[in-house]
Design a protein around this motif. Structure first.
Motif, PDB file in Angstrom:
ATOM      1  N   UNK A 174       0.838  -1.207   0.000  1.00 35.67           N
ATOM      2  CA  UNK A 174       0.000   0.000   0.000  1.00 35.67           C
ATOM      3  C   UNK A 174       0.868   1.250   0.000  1.00 35.67           C
ATOM      4  N   UNK A 175       1.934   1.234   0.779  1.00 39.14           N
ATOM      5  CA  UNK A 175       2.859   2.370   0.817  1.00 39.14           C
ATOM      6  C   UNK A 175       3.499   2.600  -0.550  1.00 39.14           C
ATOM      7  N   UNK A 176       3.917   1.539  -1.196  1.00 43.31           N
ATOM      8  CA  UNK A 176       4.591   1.656  -2.494  1.00 43.31           C
ATOM      9  C   UNK A 176       3.657   2.259  -3.545  1.00 43.31           C
ATOM     10  N   UNK A 177       2.438   1.726  -3.645  1.00 46.37           N
ATOM     11  CA  UNK A 177       1.524   2.218  -4.673  1.00 46.37           C
ATOM     12  C   UNK A 177       0.966   3.591  -4.316  1.00 46.37           C
ATOM     13  N   UNK A 178       0.886   3.918  -3.025  1.00 47.54           N
ATOM     14  CA  UNK A 178       0.461   5.256  -2.650  1.00 47.54           C
ATOM     15  C   UNK A 178       1.456   6.307  -3.100  1.00 47.54           C
ATOM     16  N   UNK A 179       2.736   6.055  -2.856  1.00 44.97           N
ATOM     17  CA  UNK A 179       3.773   6.993  -3.292  1.00 44.97           C
ATOM     18  C   UNK A 179       3.875   7.012  -4.814  1.00 44.97           C
ATOM     19  N   UNK A 180       3.754   5.839  -5.437  1.00 45.04           N
ATOM     20  CA  UNK A 180       3.830   5.764  -6.908  1.00 45.04           C
ATOM     21  C   UNK A 180       2.707   6.564  -7.562  1.00 45.04           C
ATOM     22  N   UNK A 181       1.506   6.502  -6.985  1.00 51.92           N
ATOM     23  CA  UNK A 181       0.388   7.254  -7.551  1.00 51.92           C
ATOM     24  C   UNK A 181       0.635   8.753  -7.473  1.00 51.92           C
ATOM     25  N   UNK A 182       1.177   9.207  -6.359  1.00 50.46           N
ATOM     26  CA  UNK A 182       1.463  10.637  -6.220  1.00 50.46           C
ATOM     27  C   UNK A 182       2.536  11.079  -7.205  1.00 50.46           C
ATOM     28  N   UNK A 183       3.568  10.269  -7.359  1.00 51.53           N
ATOM     29  CA  UNK A 183       4.625  10.607  -8.315  1.00 51.53           C
ATOM     30  C   UNK A 183       4.091  10.608  -9.745  1.00 51.53           C
ATOM     31  N   UNK A 184       3.151   9.698 -10.055  1.00 48.19           N
ATOM     32  CA  UNK A 184       2.553   9.671 -11.392  1.00 48.19           C
ATOM     33  C   UNK A 184       1.755  10.937 -11.663  1.00 48.19           C
ATOM     34  N   UNK A 185       1.106  11.469 -10.628  1.00 51.44           N
ATOM     35  CA  UNK A 185       0.344  12.707 -10.794  1.00 51.44           C
ATOM     36  C   UNK A 185       1.258  13.900 -11.077  1.00 51.44           C
ATOM     37  N   UNK A 186       2.524  13.798 -10.697  1.00 54.14           N
ATOM     38  CA  UNK A 186       3.482  14.885 -10.904  1.00 54.14           C
ATOM     39  C   UNK A 186       4.275  14.740 -12.189  1.00 54.14           C
ATOM     40  N   UNK A 187       3.844  13.814 -13.056  1.00 54.35           N
ATOM     41  CA  UNK A 187       4.511  13.658 -14.345  1.00 54.35           C
ATOM     42  C   UNK A 187       5.344  12.412 -14.467  1.00 54.35           C
ATOM     43  N   UNK A 188       4.891  11.317 -13.882  1.00 49.14           N
ATOM     44  CA  UNK A 188       5.615  10.058 -13.969  1.00 49.14           C
ATOM     45  C   UNK A 188       5.442   9.405 -15.328  1.00 49.14           C
ATOM     46  N   UNK A 189       5.986   8.217 -15.440  1.00 50.09           N
ATOM     47  CA  UNK A 189       5.941   7.503 -16.720  1.00 50.09           C
ATOM     48  C   UNK A 189       4.627   6.770 -16.940  1.00 50.09           C
ATOM     49  N   UNK A 190       3.805   6.633 -15.913  1.00 52.64           N
ATOM     50  CA  UNK A 190       2.512   5.953 -16.044  1.00 52.64           C
ATOM     51  C   UNK A 190       1.413   6.933 -15.671  1.00 52.64           C
ATOM     52  N   UNK A 191       0.198   6.723 -16.205  1.00 49.53           N
ATOM     53  CA  UNK A 191      -0.912   7.615 -15.833  1.00 49.53           C
ATOM     54  C   UNK A 191      -1.235   7.513 -14.347  1.00 49.53           C
ATOM     55  N   UNK A 192      -1.742   8.605 -13.788  1.00 50.27           N
ATOM     56  CA  UNK A 192      -2.086   8.668 -12.373  1.00 50.27           C
ATOM     57  C   UNK A 192      -3.133   7.633 -11.996  1.00 50.27           C
ATOM     58  N   UNK A 193      -4.058   7.367 -12.922  1.00 46.15           N
ATOM     59  CA  UNK A 193      -5.161   6.455 -12.611  1.00 46.15           C
ATOM     60  C   UNK A 193      -4.712   5.003 -12.444  1.00 46.15           C
ATOM     61  N   UNK A 194      -3.573   4.639 -13.035  1.00 45.16           N
ATOM     62  CA  UNK A 194      -3.134   3.236 -12.951  1.00 45.16           C
ATOM     63  C   UNK A 194      -2.741   2.841 -11.532  1.00 45.16           C
ATOM     64  N   UNK A 195      -1.765   3.501 -10.892  1.00 41.94           N
ATOM     65  CA  UNK A 195      -1.457   3.124  -9.506  1.00 41.94           C
ATOM     66  C   UNK A 195      -2.592   3.453  -8.546  1.00 41.94           C
ATOM     67  N   UNK A 196      -3.405   4.472  -8.874  1.00 41.85           N
ATOM     68  CA  UNK A 196      -4.546   4.792  -8.011  1.00 41.85           C
ATOM     69  C   UNK A 196      -5.560   3.650  -8.033  1.00 41.85           C
TER      70      UNK A 196
END
Length: 222
Positions: A174-196
């Motif tokens: 949960x910690x990993x995907x929570x941080x990954x989702x936030x990073x995706x919202x800031x311009x990561x390589x995957x869309x924000x909705x995927x880790x969310x």
């Protein structure tokens, strides 16, 4: 069933409000971690803004553990848990109501306060909103995972350390995907909705498995 669930939920919310509950302590602990980390890292705002979401999520995971050992232990001590176990209401419904009350007094305040505390780690408005949303979606998973540990240690006095050892490794995804989702919202390589979406799935899975596992642990402890 709905009436019983509502009554149990209202009971735990009233007890949390009367006693003070763990919600206020969790918020204070959350704030302490968020305040102390910038002092340790120094005045580098760029560094703080990069790791800010991870700081908030890690603080939320640790703050969720505050008071978690009392989730079932207080009812075990005063005999309420025996009455709940022997009632006609399924024990899974009792667990669901108690975890829902715990999340409303602990997880929800943490998620709502994340934008305010995000100012302390130099988060942008986008990062604040994304972090708050991910905490809102992911903290139910932390609560249900913690409920399993709380049920296992309900009959152990001062079992908070054992509970933390049991549940912290299970909270890592949960910690990993929570941080990954936030990073995706800031311009990561995957869309924000995927880790969310994965984070939401983790909360749903934890809700089902955690409720069944906690109820089974309480029956076994009897």
């Amino acid at each position: 069933m709905i009436r019983a669930f509502t009554a149990l939920l209202a009971r735990d919310l009233k007890l949390a409000a009367r006693v003070g509950g763990s919600g206020a302590l969790s918020l204070v602990f959350f704030l302490m971690i968020v305040v102390m980390v910038p002092f340790a890292l120094g005045p580098d705002l760029n560094l703080l803004s990069r790791i800010g979401p991870a700081i908030l999520w890690l603080a939320a995971v640790l703050a969720t553990l505050i008071g978690l050992d009392r989730l079932f232990q207080s009812d075990e001590e005063d005999g309420s848990l025996d009455l709940m176990t022997g009632a006609a209401v399924p024990l899974e419904l009792v667990v669901l109501a108690k975890v829902a009350a715990y999340w409303l007094t602990t997880g929800l305040p943490l998620a709502l306060s994340a934008p305010l505390f995000g100012l302390l780690v130099a988060l942008s408005p986008t990062a604040m909103g994304a972090t708050a949303l991910t905490l809102l979606v992911g903290t139910p998973a932390l609560a249900f995972i913690g409920a399993v540990g709380a049920a296992l240690t309900a009959t152990i006095r001062r079992g908070g350390l054992i509970l933390a050892i049991v549940v912290l490794p299970l909270m890592i995804p949960t910690l990993i995907f929570g941080v990954s989702a936030t990073e995706a919202a800031l311009g990561g390589t995957v869309p924000f909705t995927t880790p969310l979406a994965v984070l939401a799935a983790l909360s749903l899975i934890a809700g089902v498995i955690g409720t069944l596992a906690a109820a089974a642990s309480l029956r076994w402890s009897e």
